[in-house]
Design an enzyme around this catalytic site. Structure first.
Site, PDB file in Angstrom:
ATOM      1  N   PRO A 183       0.832  -1.205   0.000  1.00 19.94           N
ATOM      2  CA  PRO A 183       0.000   0.000   0.000  1.00 19.94           C
ATOM      3  C   PRO A 183       0.867   1.255   0.000  1.00 19.94           C
ATOM      4  O   PRO A 183       1.799   1.375   0.795  1.00 19.94           O
ATOM      5  CB  PRO A 183      -0.792  -0.130   1.306  1.00 19.94           C
ATOM      6  CG  PRO A 183      -0.805  -1.590   1.605  1.00 19.94           C
ATOM      7  CD  PRO A 183       0.516  -2.106   1.116  1.00 19.94           C
ATOM      8  N   GLU A 184       0.574   2.169  -0.915  1.00 19.57           N
ATOM      9  CA  GLU A 184       1.307   3.425  -0.999  1.00 19.57           C
ATOM     10  C   GLU A 184       0.460   4.523  -0.347  1.00 19.57           C
ATOM     11  O   GLU A 184      -0.570   4.242   0.256  1.00 19.57           O
ATOM     12  CB  GLU A 184       1.659   3.708  -2.461  1.00 19.57           C
ATOM     13  CG  GLU A 184       2.466   2.563  -3.087  1.00 19.57           C
ATOM     14  CD  GLU A 184       2.799   2.742  -4.559  1.00 19.57           C
ATOM     15  OE1 GLU A 184       2.905   3.897  -5.014  1.00 19.57           O
ATOM     16  OE2 GLU A 184       2.958   1.720  -5.262  1.00 19.57           O
TER      17      GLU A 184
END
Length: 273
Positions: free
Chosen positions: A2-3
């Site tokens: 996840p960014e």
């Protein structure tokens, strides 16, 4: 992994689920999910109330008065709300059991994610947080800051953006996207970018992070928000994961190479050195 848009989406969906809830107890089913002593983690959080769910770059910051839980989701970490007595899935490693009978559980198939309890105000001394640059799409991410930082660094621009040391929050997906949008070859040394390229890249970073967050992040593997919903920005991706497909700008097939150990997709025609 996840960014920033995905972690921000998790934060937004977690906030109404947990803020104001008081912890009755904490159950830990996989001790290594905790950085530090698991027993101290459980003891110190008993009776504490979630007041704020914050975020910096890819880190969630659960505020509980004088204490903060720093959470890094890494590759596959997820939170969801359930009840104390719900069956425990083999991939669930921790639960915050609340006094109202509900429970916030942390699940992680890969077991890479970590939670750490610190005194509020010391969270930026945590490993991983203390060396981060300013957040993408934040007031601190000014064009002049970006220009000066790039001039001091000779590593290739893909590796620099992935390092998080100049600007934090971008990962493999969004780095490929913003470099394509800016027509910048990922192997270009950061200090060789022209002023126009720097300006285009700065704008692309801010616009992409903002739009990806608006669409709830990108789900290309397993990302889900705290309500169990997938992101939708994958429908907007132009280059990431499209090796061998035609570039929508020039028609040349995208190629894929490895940079800093990560798959990197780009257009040989549009992103020339």
């Amino acid at each position: 992994m996840p960014e920033m848009p995905e972690v921000e989406t998790v934060r937004r969906t977690l906030r109404p689920l947990v803020v104001g809830k008081t912890i009755d107890h904490v159950d830990i089913w996989y001790d290594k999910v905790i950085t530090g002593d698991p027993e101290t983690f459980k003891r110190e959080l008993k009776g504490k109330t979630f007041t704020v769910v914050d975020r910096y770059a890819k880190f969630l910051l659960f505020r509980l008065g004088d204490l903060t839980v720093v959470s890094h989701l890494r590759m596959e970490g997820k939170y969801h709300l359930t009840t104390w007595d719900a069956p425990v899935d083999k991939h669930e490693h921790l639960q915050f059991a609340f006094t109202d009978g509900s429970s916030l559980r942390y699940a992680d198939v890969r077991k890479f994610g970590r939670l750490q309890l610190v005194e509020t105000g010391t969270e930026f001394q945590v490993t991983g947080l203390k060396n981060l640059g300013v957040e993408a799409n934040s007031p601190e991410f000014r064009l002049d800051y970006f220009e000066k930082g790039l001039k001091k660094r000779s590593m290739n621009i893909k590796s620099l953006l992935m390092s998080q040391t100049l600007v934090a929050g971008l990962g493999n997906i969004y780095v490929d996207e913003v470099l394509w949008q800016s027509r910048i070859n990922p192997l270009t040394p950061a200090n060789e970018l022209t002023k126009d390229q720097v300006k285009q890249l700065h704008s692309a970073i801010n616009e992409t992070i903002e739009e990806a967050t608006k669409y709830g992040g990108t789900t290309v593997h397993s990302f889900l928000n705290a309500e169990g919903g997938a992101g939708h920005y994958q429908e907007k991706l132009k280059v990431y994961g499209k090796e061998g497909q035609p570039c929508p700008r020039c028609g040349e097939d995208f190629v894929k190479i490895k940079i800093c150990g990560r798959g990197t997709t780009y257009c040989l025609h549009c992103q020339k050195r």
